[in-house]
Design a protein around this motif. Structure first.
Motif, PDB file in Angstrom:
ATOM      1  N   TRP A 240     -11.412   4.228   9.662  1.00  0.00           N
ATOM      2  CA  TRP A 240     -12.796   3.975  10.056  1.00  0.00           C
ATOM      3  C   TRP A 240     -13.651   3.833   8.807  1.00  0.00           C
ATOM      4  CZ3 TRP A 240     -15.644   6.977  14.508  1.00  0.00           C
ATOM      5  CH2 TRP A 240     -16.811   6.273  14.849  1.00  0.00           C
ATOM      6  N   HIS A 241     -13.947   2.603   8.470  1.00  0.00           N
ATOM      7  CA  HIS A 241     -14.808   2.308   7.334  1.00  0.00           C
ATOM      8  C   HIS A 241     -16.223   2.091   7.870  1.00  0.00           C
ATOM      9  CE1 HIS A 241     -11.240   2.042   4.894  1.00  0.00           C
ATOM     10  NE2 HIS A 241     -10.760   1.070   5.645  1.00  0.00           N
ATOM     11  N   THR A 242     -17.121   3.006   7.544  1.00  0.00           N
ATOM     12  CA  THR A 242     -18.479   2.933   8.096  1.00  0.00           C
ATOM     13  C   THR A 242     -19.382   1.974   7.346  1.00  0.00           C
ATOM     14  OG1 THR A 242     -19.127   4.832   6.748  1.00  0.00           O
ATOM     15  CG2 THR A 242     -18.333   5.293   8.982  1.00  0.00           C
ATOM     16  N   ASP A 243     -19.002   1.577   6.158  1.00  0.00           N
ATOM     17  CA  ASP A 243     -19.863   0.695   5.373  1.00  0.00           C
ATOM     18  C   ASP A 243     -20.065  -0.633   6.089  1.00  0.00           C
ATOM     19  OD1 ASP A 243     -19.921   2.650   3.522  1.00  0.00           O
ATOM     20  OD2 ASP A 243     -18.471   1.730   2.148  1.00  0.00           O
ATOM     21  N   GLY A 244     -21.308  -0.949   6.369  1.00  0.00           N
ATOM     22  CA  GLY A 244     -21.640  -2.230   6.980  1.00  0.00           C
ATOM     23  C   GLY A 244     -21.219  -2.366   8.423  1.00  0.00           C
ATOM     24  N   ARG A 245     -20.789  -1.280   9.070  1.00  0.00           N
ATOM     25  CA  ARG A 245     -20.321  -1.358  10.459  1.00  0.00           C
ATOM     26  C   ARG A 245     -21.517  -1.458  11.402  1.00  0.00           C
ATOM     27  NH1 ARG A 245     -15.250  -0.361  12.018  1.00  0.00           N
ATOM     28  NH2 ARG A 245     -14.868  -0.305  14.260  1.00  0.00           N
ATOM     29  N   ARG A 246     -21.533  -2.497  12.239  1.00  0.00           N
ATOM     30  CA  ARG A 246     -22.676  -2.733  13.122  1.00  0.00           C
ATOM     31  C   ARG A 246     -22.387  -2.425  14.587  1.00  0.00           C
ATOM     32  NH1 ARG A 246     -24.181  -8.810  11.827  1.00  0.00           N
ATOM     33  NH2 ARG A 246     -21.888  -8.930  11.977  1.00  0.00           N
ATOM     34  N   VAL A 247     -21.161  -2.048  14.902  1.00  0.00           N
ATOM     35  CA  VAL A 247     -20.804  -1.754  16.286  1.00  0.00           C
ATOM     36  C   VAL A 247     -20.283  -0.328  16.379  1.00  0.00           C
ATOM     37  CG1 VAL A 247     -20.303  -4.144  16.893  1.00  0.00           C
ATOM     38  CG2 VAL A 247     -18.489  -2.704  15.970  1.00  0.00           C
ATOM     39  N   ALA A 248     -20.563   0.308  17.526  1.00  0.00           N
ATOM     40  CA  ALA A 248     -20.136   1.690  17.711  1.00  0.00           C
ATOM     41  C   ALA A 248     -18.639   1.780  17.998  1.00  0.00           C
ATOM     42  CB  ALA A 248     -20.923   2.327  18.851  1.00  0.00           C
ATOM     43  N   GLY A 249     -18.111   0.776  18.672  1.00  0.00           N
ATOM     44  CA  GLY A 249     -16.702   0.783  19.027  1.00  0.00           C
ATOM     45  C   GLY A 249     -15.868  -0.064  18.086  1.00  0.00           C
ATOM     46  N   LEU A 250     -14.797  -0.632  18.646  1.00  0.00           N
ATOM     47  CA  LEU A 250     -13.897  -1.461  17.846  1.00  0.00           C
ATOM     48  C   LEU A 250     -14.468  -2.856  17.645  1.00  0.00           C
ATOM     49  CD1 LEU A 250     -10.414  -0.561  19.392  1.00  0.00           C
ATOM     50  CD2 LEU A 250     -11.420   0.309  17.277  1.00  0.00           C
ATOM     51  N   ARG A 251     -14.170  -3.414  16.497  1.00  0.00           N
ATOM     52  CA  ARG A 251     -14.541  -4.798  16.219  1.00  0.00           C
ATOM     53  C   ARG A 251     -13.504  -5.741  16.820  1.00  0.00           C
ATOM     54  NH1 ARG A 251     -15.374  -3.450   9.820  1.00  0.00           N
ATOM     55  NH2 ARG A 251     -17.611  -2.967   9.839  1.00  0.00           N
ATOM     56  N   ARG A 252     -13.904  -6.997  16.938  1.00  0.00           N
ATOM     57  CA  ARG A 252     -12.967  -7.993  17.455  1.00  0.00           C
ATOM     58  C   ARG A 252     -11.720  -8.088  16.590  1.00  0.00           C
ATOM     59  NH1 ARG A 252     -17.316 -12.854  18.683  1.00  0.00           N
ATOM     60  NH2 ARG A 252     -17.970 -12.164  20.759  1.00  0.00           N
ATOM     61  N   GLU A 253     -11.910  -8.042  15.270  1.00  0.00           N
ATOM     62  CA  GLU A 253     -10.753  -8.177  14.388  1.00  0.00           C
ATOM     63  C   GLU A 253      -9.794  -6.997  14.525  1.00  0.00           C
ATOM     64  OE1 GLU A 253     -14.403  -7.270  11.661  1.00  0.00           O
ATOM     65  OE2 GLU A 253     -13.937  -8.423  13.477  1.00  0.00           O
ATOM     66  N   GLU A 254     -10.329  -5.838  14.873  1.00  0.00           N
ATOM     67  CA  GLU A 254      -9.459  -4.675  15.051  1.00  0.00           C
ATOM     68  C   GLU A 254      -8.639  -4.796  16.332  1.00  0.00           C
ATOM     69  OE1 GLU A 254     -12.167  -1.364  12.669  1.00  0.00           O
ATOM     70  OE2 GLU A 254     -12.675  -1.905  14.745  1.00  0.00           O
ATOM     71  N   ILE A 255      -9.245  -5.306  17.391  1.00  0.00           N
ATOM     72  CA  ILE A 255      -8.483  -5.557  18.617  1.00  0.00           C
ATOM     73  C   ILE A 255      -7.424  -6.622  18.366  1.00  0.00           C
ATOM     74  CG2 ILE A 255      -8.620  -6.493  20.962  1.00  0.00           C
ATOM     75  CD1 ILE A 255      -9.575  -3.641  20.758  1.00  0.00           C
ATOM     76  N   ALA A 256      -7.780  -7.643  17.598  1.00  0.00           N
ATOM     77  CA  ALA A 256      -6.822  -8.706  17.290  1.00  0.00           C
ATOM     78  C   ALA A 256      -5.610  -8.148  16.559  1.00  0.00           C
ATOM     79  CB  ALA A 256      -7.501  -9.789  16.454  1.00  0.00           C
ATOM     80  N   VAL A 257      -5.835  -7.264  15.602  1.00  0.00           N
ATOM     81  CA  VAL A 257      -4.726  -6.649  14.863  1.00  0.00           C
ATOM     82  C   VAL A 257      -3.842  -5.841  15.808  1.00  0.00           C
ATOM     83  CG1 VAL A 257      -4.146  -4.869  13.154  1.00  0.00           C
ATOM     84  CG2 VAL A 257      -5.897  -6.574  12.645  1.00  0.00           C
ATOM     85  N   LEU A 258      -4.465  -5.042  16.660  1.00  0.00           N
ATOM     86  CA  LEU A 258      -3.699  -4.201  17.587  1.00  0.00           C
ATOM     87  C   LEU A 258      -2.914  -5.040  18.600  1.00  0.00           C
ATOM     88  CD1 LEU A 258      -6.415  -1.480  18.304  1.00  0.00           C
ATOM     89  CD2 LEU A 258      -4.309  -1.168  16.995  1.00  0.00           C
ATOM     90  N   ALA A 259      -3.489  -6.168  19.018  1.00  0.00           N
ATOM     91  CA  ALA A 259      -2.828  -7.020  20.012  1.00  0.00           C
ATOM     92  C   ALA A 259      -1.854  -8.006  19.389  1.00  0.00           C
ATOM     93  CB  ALA A 259      -3.882  -7.777  20.823  1.00  0.00           C
ATOM     94  N   GLY A 260      -1.880  -8.145  18.075  1.00  0.00           N
ATOM     95  CA  GLY A 260      -0.958  -9.062  17.405  1.00  0.00           C
ATOM     96  C   GLY A 260      -1.330 -10.519  17.566  1.00  0.00           C
ATOM     97  N   VAL A 261      -2.641 -10.814  17.646  1.00  0.00           N
ATOM     98  CA  VAL A 261      -3.105 -12.203  17.733  1.00  0.00           C
ATOM     99  C   VAL A 261      -4.118 -12.431  16.617  1.00  0.00           C
ATOM    100  CG1 VAL A 261      -2.746 -12.332  20.229  1.00  0.00           C
ATOM    101  CG2 VAL A 261      -4.972 -11.617  19.340  1.00  0.00           C
ATOM    102  N   SER A 262      -4.429 -13.684  16.381  1.00  0.00           N
ATOM    103  CA  SER A 262      -5.400 -13.990  15.328  1.00  0.00           C
ATOM    104  C   SER A 262      -6.802 -13.609  15.781  1.00  0.00           C
ATOM    105  CB  SER A 262      -5.352 -15.475  14.976  1.00  0.00           C
ATOM    106  OG  SER A 262      -5.873 -16.267  16.026  1.00  0.00           O
ATOM    107  N   VAL A 263      -7.670 -13.361  14.828  1.00  0.00           N
ATOM    108  CA  VAL A 263      -9.064 -13.029  15.147  1.00  0.00           C
ATOM    109  C   VAL A 263      -9.722 -14.201  15.873  1.00  0.00           C
ATOM    110  CG1 VAL A 263     -11.318 -12.413  14.203  1.00  0.00           C
ATOM    111  CG2 VAL A 263      -9.234 -11.461  13.191  1.00  0.00           C
TER     112      VAL A 263
END
Length: 320
Positions: free
Chosen positions: A27-50
């Motif tokens: 969890w890198h808080t620097d510059g984080r604008r959303v309380a939950g997961l970012r789209r790119e983080e879901i993409a990594v977990l799902a194994g698809v491109s952002v």
């Protein structure tokens, strides 16, 4: 309700409830604008491109495979109902404009009519309360004890015979359900599931639009994007003649009429609720001129067997 908006809102709401540490990510808080997961983080977990996940969330991805949806559902930690809802939304969103509509169960008009045999079934269930709903929570039929326990929907104008509409616009709903907030939120969550099956349903869009405008509570629950399936469970009911009852409900789907849901209510054998339900049935079967006390009289003074609600120990012992 636009197709892509429903899908976007659902996926965004599910991302918002997760944090990186919960799914094993730093969890890198620097510059984080959303309380939950970012789209790119879901993409990594799902194994698809952002880019692919972004197009999926925006409703721009086409021919999405079940394998990808399963991976996204796992990344978002969806339960079984949420997973089915995701599949429904993606299939609806991916349907080209002007294509064939979904099955009749999702697109039947607001004036649904049940077969005479289903009406006879409801009558035969009496004195067990029973209600037959349509896909948008239209009250298609209700038996005598259903009317006594909940409300006389048969006496309402046809356009108002809807459980969701009654729940938020009729003050009686808050009298019938001691746990109104919980039941009301579940009611909205049921409509969310229905919306996922056909986001282009004009009757459902009109209902949601009316309730969102007339009820701040409905609008808030709708924005929460919870999904719920009314299968079985317990509910507390309150009736002025007998007080509170805890009843179990079971929802059944007639095989030949899958657009309908038959909900049946019962009390645990030997429970105080069973006795109160029996008394209520006897009372409601009494001719109107002897059915109850005059206005202002105490209810328990005119209903033999009704417990005195003011005495200690008169509350139901089988509450949840």
């Amino acid at each position: 309700m636009a197709d892509h908006t429903e899908l976007r809102d659902f996926l965004t709401s599910r991302r918002a409830r997760l944090t990186p540490p919960e799914v094993g990510l730093p969890w890198h808080t620097d510059g984080r604008r959303v309380a939950g997961l970012r789209r790119e983080e879901i993409a990594v977990l799902a194994g698809v491109s952002v880019d692919y996940y972004t197009r999926l969330e925006q409703g721009r991805a086409r021919n999405v495979s079940d394998q990808v949806l399963d991976a996204v559902a796992a990344a978002l930690r969806l339960d079984d109902l949420e997973r089915r809802h995701l599949f429904d939304l993606v299939r609806t969103t991916g349907r080209p404009s002007g294509s064939a509509p979904p099955p009749p169960a999702a697109t039947a008009g607001p004036r649904l009519r049940a077969r005479p045999a289903l009406h006879a079934l409801l009558r035969s269930l009496d004195p067990t309360p029973a209600v037959l709903h349509g896909p948008r929570l239209e009250v298609v039929a209700i038996n005598r004890m259903g009317r006594t326990l909940i409300d006389d929907f048969d006496a309402m104008p046809v356009a108002e015979r809807n459980t969701a509409r009654w729940m938020f616009l009729d003050p009686k709903a808050r009298e019938v359900y001691p746990d109104w907030e919980e039941i009301a939120e579940q009611t909205v969550a049921i409509l969310r599931v229905t919306a996922g099956r056909d986001t282009r349903d004009p009757a459902l869009s009109a209902l949601v639009g009316e309730l969102s405008t007339r009820s701040d509570e409905f609008a808030r629950y709708w924005a929460n994007y919870r999904v719920f399936q009314h299968t079985y469970g317990t509910k507390r009911f309150r009736h002025p003649a007998v007080g509170e009852m805890v009843l179990s409900y079971e929802t059944l789907h007639p095989a030949a009429d899958s657009e309908f849901q038959l909900t049946v209510y019962s009390a645990a054998e030997g429970s105080p609720s069973e006795e109160r339900l029996r008394i209520l049935s006897s009372w409601s079967a009494t001719p109107p001129d002897t059915a109850g006390p005059a206005d202002g009289d105490a209810a328990d003074a005119s209903f033999p067997g009704v417990p005195d609600r003011s005495r200690p120990g008169s509350t139901d012992d089988d509450r949840r």
